[in-house]
Design a protein around this motif. Structure first.
Motif, mmCIF file in Angstrom:
data_model
loop_
_atom_site.group_PDB
_atom_site.id
_atom_site.type_symbol
_atom_site.label_atom_id
_atom_site.label_comp_id
_atom_site.label_asym_id
_atom_site.label_seq_id
_atom_site.Cartn_x
_atom_site.Cartn_y
_atom_site.Cartn_z
ATOM 1 N N ARG A 53 20.987 -43.984 15.531
ATOM 2 C CA ARG A 53 21.458 -45.231 15.794
ATOM 3 C C ARG A 53 20.157 -45.947 16.572
ATOM 4 O O ARG A 53 19.290 -45.156 17.048
ATOM 5 C CB ARG A 53 22.593 -45.282 16.847
ATOM 6 C CG ARG A 53 23.691 -44.620 16.332
ATOM 7 C CD ARG A 53 24.866 -44.684 17.372
ATOM 8 N NE ARG A 53 24.628 -43.859 18.605
ATOM 9 C CZ ARG A 53 25.182 -43.849 19.702
ATOM 10 N NH1 ARG A 53 26.093 -44.711 19.918
ATOM 11 N NH2 ARG A 53 24.839 -43.116 20.664
ATOM 12 N N HIS A 54 20.323 -47.385 16.303
ATOM 13 C CA HIS A 54 19.152 -48.001 16.985
ATOM 14 C C HIS A 54 19.906 -49.194 17.772
ATOM 15 O O HIS A 54 20.925 -49.735 17.443
ATOM 16 C CB HIS A 54 18.316 -48.541 15.837
ATOM 17 C CG HIS A 54 17.436 -47.648 15.284
ATOM 18 N ND1 HIS A 54 16.335 -46.897 15.539
ATOM 19 C CD2 HIS A 54 17.619 -47.219 13.859
ATOM 20 C CE1 HIS A 54 15.797 -46.059 14.734
ATOM 21 N NE2 HIS A 54 16.833 -46.334 13.646
ATOM 22 N N LEU A 55 19.129 -49.834 18.774
ATOM 23 C CA LEU A 55 19.635 -50.584 19.621
ATOM 24 C C LEU A 55 19.453 -52.002 18.982
ATOM 25 O O LEU A 55 18.424 -52.270 18.062
ATOM 26 C CB LEU A 55 18.869 -50.771 20.879
ATOM 27 C CG LEU A 55 19.024 -49.596 21.811
ATOM 28 C CD1 LEU A 55 17.868 -49.873 23.299
ATOM 29 C CD2 LEU A 55 20.356 -49.645 22.349
ATOM 30 N N PRO A 56 20.374 -52.878 19.084
ATOM 31 C CA PRO A 56 20.256 -54.362 18.459
ATOM 32 C C PRO A 56 18.708 -54.793 19.124
ATOM 33 O O PRO A 56 18.264 -54.575 20.035
ATOM 34 C CB PRO A 56 21.446 -55.136 19.005
ATOM 35 C CG PRO A 56 22.417 -53.959 19.386
ATOM 36 C CD PRO A 56 21.470 -52.677 19.722
ATOM 37 N N PRO A 57 18.538 -55.733 18.228
ATOM 38 C CA PRO A 57 16.842 -56.258 18.464
ATOM 39 C C PRO A 57 16.747 -56.964 19.812
ATOM 40 O O PRO A 57 15.737 -56.871 20.541
ATOM 41 C CB PRO A 57 16.677 -57.246 17.111
ATOM 42 C CG PRO A 57 17.540 -56.534 16.064
ATOM 43 C CD PRO A 57 18.618 -56.063 16.924
ATOM 44 N N LEU A 58 17.745 -57.834 20.124
ATOM 45 C CA LEU A 58 17.728 -58.584 21.321
ATOM 46 C C LEU A 58 17.860 -57.563 22.368
ATOM 47 O O LEU A 58 17.119 -57.944 23.582
ATOM 48 C CB LEU A 58 18.981 -59.688 21.368
ATOM 49 C CG LEU A 58 18.516 -60.813 20.278
ATOM 50 C CD1 LEU A 58 19.723 -61.797 20.385
ATOM 51 C CD2 LEU A 58 17.224 -61.518 20.582
ATOM 52 N N LEU A 59 18.591 -56.693 22.476
ATOM 53 C CA LEU A 59 18.888 -55.818 23.554
ATOM 54 C C LEU A 59 17.565 -54.879 23.617
ATOM 55 O O LEU A 59 17.135 -54.647 25.085
ATOM 56 C CB LEU A 59 20.092 -54.732 23.310
ATOM 57 C CG LEU A 59 20.505 -53.737 24.428
ATOM 58 C CD1 LEU A 59 20.717 -54.264 25.860
ATOM 59 C CD2 LEU A 59 21.740 -52.867 24.088
ATOM 60 N N LYS A 60 17.215 -54.467 22.737
ATOM 61 C CA LYS A 60 15.717 -53.460 22.705
ATOM 62 C C LYS A 60 14.624 -54.647 23.465
ATOM 63 O O LYS A 60 14.035 -54.070 24.331
ATOM 64 C CB LYS A 60 15.296 -53.181 21.351
ATOM 65 C CG LYS A 60 14.214 -52.440 21.311
ATOM 66 C CD LYS A 60 13.825 -52.009 19.843
ATOM 67 C CE LYS A 60 12.726 -50.912 19.818
ATOM 68 N NZ LYS A 60 11.550 -51.396 20.218
ATOM 69 N N LEU A 61 14.491 -55.768 23.071
ATOM 70 C CA LEU A 61 13.705 -56.552 23.819
ATOM 71 C C LEU A 61 13.984 -56.870 25.179
ATOM 72 O O LEU A 61 13.176 -56.715 25.948
ATOM 73 C CB LEU A 61 13.786 -57.895 22.982
ATOM 74 C CG LEU A 61 12.797 -59.126 23.487
ATOM 75 C CD1 LEU A 61 11.487 -58.466 23.289
ATOM 76 C CD2 LEU A 61 12.913 -60.308 22.903
ATOM 77 N N LEU A 87 15.448 -54.934 27.238
ATOM 78 C CA LEU A 87 15.155 -53.741 28.052
ATOM 79 C C LEU A 87 13.526 -53.320 28.205
ATOM 80 O O LEU A 87 13.285 -52.919 29.196
ATOM 81 C CB LEU A 87 15.703 -52.165 27.348
ATOM 82 C CG LEU A 87 17.329 -52.287 27.459
ATOM 83 C CD1 LEU A 87 17.717 -51.171 26.503
ATOM 84 C CD2 LEU A 87 18.030 -52.214 28.832
ATOM 85 N N GLU A 88 12.873 -53.877 27.027
ATOM 86 C CA GLU A 88 11.728 -53.599 27.237
ATOM 87 C C GLU A 88 10.827 -54.629 28.137
ATOM 88 O O GLU A 88 9.976 -54.547 28.851
ATOM 89 C CB GLU A 88 10.731 -53.809 25.892
ATOM 90 C CG GLU A 88 11.134 -52.761 24.994
ATOM 91 C CD GLU A 88 10.699 -52.718 23.613
ATOM 92 O OE1 GLU A 88 10.038 -53.614 23.118
ATOM 93 O OE2 GLU A 88 10.990 -51.583 22.883
ATOM 94 N N VAL A 89 11.259 -56.157 28.122
ATOM 95 C CA VAL A 89 10.684 -57.115 28.728
ATOM 96 C C VAL A 89 11.233 -57.530 30.203
ATOM 97 O O VAL A 89 10.681 -57.985 30.940
ATOM 98 C CB VAL A 89 10.757 -58.741 27.878
ATOM 99 C CG1 VAL A 89 10.315 -59.764 28.606
ATOM 100 C CG2 VAL A 89 10.158 -58.274 26.581
ATOM 101 N N GLY A 90 12.657 -56.807 30.333
ATOM 102 C CA GLY A 90 13.197 -56.990 31.654
ATOM 103 C C GLY A 90 12.418 -56.572 32.715
ATOM 104 O O GLY A 90 12.226 -57.256 33.715
ATOM 105 N N PRO A 91 11.908 -55.365 32.693
ATOM 106 C CA PRO A 91 11.115 -54.899 34.035
ATOM 107 C C PRO A 91 9.871 -55.700 34.172
ATOM 108 O O PRO A 91 9.328 -55.895 35.320
ATOM 109 C CB PRO A 91 10.811 -53.325 33.465
ATOM 110 C CG PRO A 91 11.871 -52.901 32.589
ATOM 111 C CD PRO A 91 12.438 -54.326 31.738
ATOM 112 N N LEU A 92 9.336 -56.294 33.058
ATOM 113 C CA LEU A 92 8.003 -56.955 33.332
ATOM 114 C C LEU A 92 8.272 -58.224 33.944
ATOM 115 O O LEU A 92 7.793 -58.970 34.829
ATOM 116 C CB LEU A 92 7.384 -57.322 31.984
ATOM 117 C CG LEU A 92 6.587 -55.994 31.353
ATOM 118 C CD1 LEU A 92 5.957 -56.418 30.113
ATOM 119 C CD2 LEU A 92 5.441 -55.774 32.193
#
Length: 206
Positions: free
Chosen positions: A10-18, A20-25
């Protein structure tokens, strides 16, 4: 003998993946930008931002694992470095550690990818979690490009944090490195299309 088929990963939906990656920054940037409004001294706001950055990064990894029961290599490595260097920043009250974090991560990724090529291994296919179906030549070329790009990002980070203000570095980390990475990834589209492995691509589409 019946052979059980292996379910696709399974892979995360692109928007959710983005997110999770950009959120901490984003949290890191906001913590640095607004800390003074909550009574934090100007010289201490980067420490506050580092603390919330660590928490946000760990939460993002936890959400990723909860949804997929696994962690991707790049966010995992980056998260470990954030935890180690962010922890050193707070424990020793030395901002150098968190500022060097992008240098360490990007240098590590670059050397691993280029080092793998030296042993005829295109490790980018593992890093990208088999998101693309490319020929061996395509993987080698893409791996080489990303390896050089990561090393270039490491050099740029060193130049910025050593020559600019803290606030400029924080802004560049969020609004400079991310757009550069996205632009570079989009620039690889012709290579992805040229070296796409047709049979596997059609199987994934089906």
């Amino acid at each position: 003998m019946k052979v059980e088929s292996v379910p696709p990963r399974r892979h995360l939906p692109p928007l959710l993946k983005l997110a999770l990656e950009v959120g901490p920054l984003t949290v890191f940037f906001l913590g640095n930008a607004y800390a003074e409004r909550f009574g934090v001294a100007a010289e201490s706001k980067l420490f506050v931002a580092t603390g919330v950055f660590i928490v946000a990064t760990m939460l993002a990894l936890a959400v990723h694992f909860a949804l997929l029961r696994r962690l991707p290599i790049m966010p995992l490595v980056s998260g470990v470095v954030v935890l180690v260097f962010g922890g050193l920043t707070l424990a020793l009250q030395d901002k150098t550690f968190i500022m060097m974090k992008p240098t360490i991560v990007n240098t590590l990724f670059g050397l691993v990818l280029l080092g793998g090529l030296a042993f005829n291994k295109s490790l980018l296919s593992v890093v990208l979690d088999s998101m693309f179906a490319l020929t061996d030549v395509g993987w080698r070329k893409l791996t080489f490009r990303w390896g050089l790009f990561f090393l270039a990002l490491a050099v740029v980070n060193e130049v910025v944090w050593r020559t600019q203000t803290e606030d400029f570095w924080v802004s560049f980390k969020v609004f400079g490195i991310m757009p550069l990475t996205v632009a570079f990834a989009l620039a690889q589209t012709p290579l992805l299309l040229r070296y796409e492995r047709k049979d596997e691509a059609e199987a994934k589409a089906g």
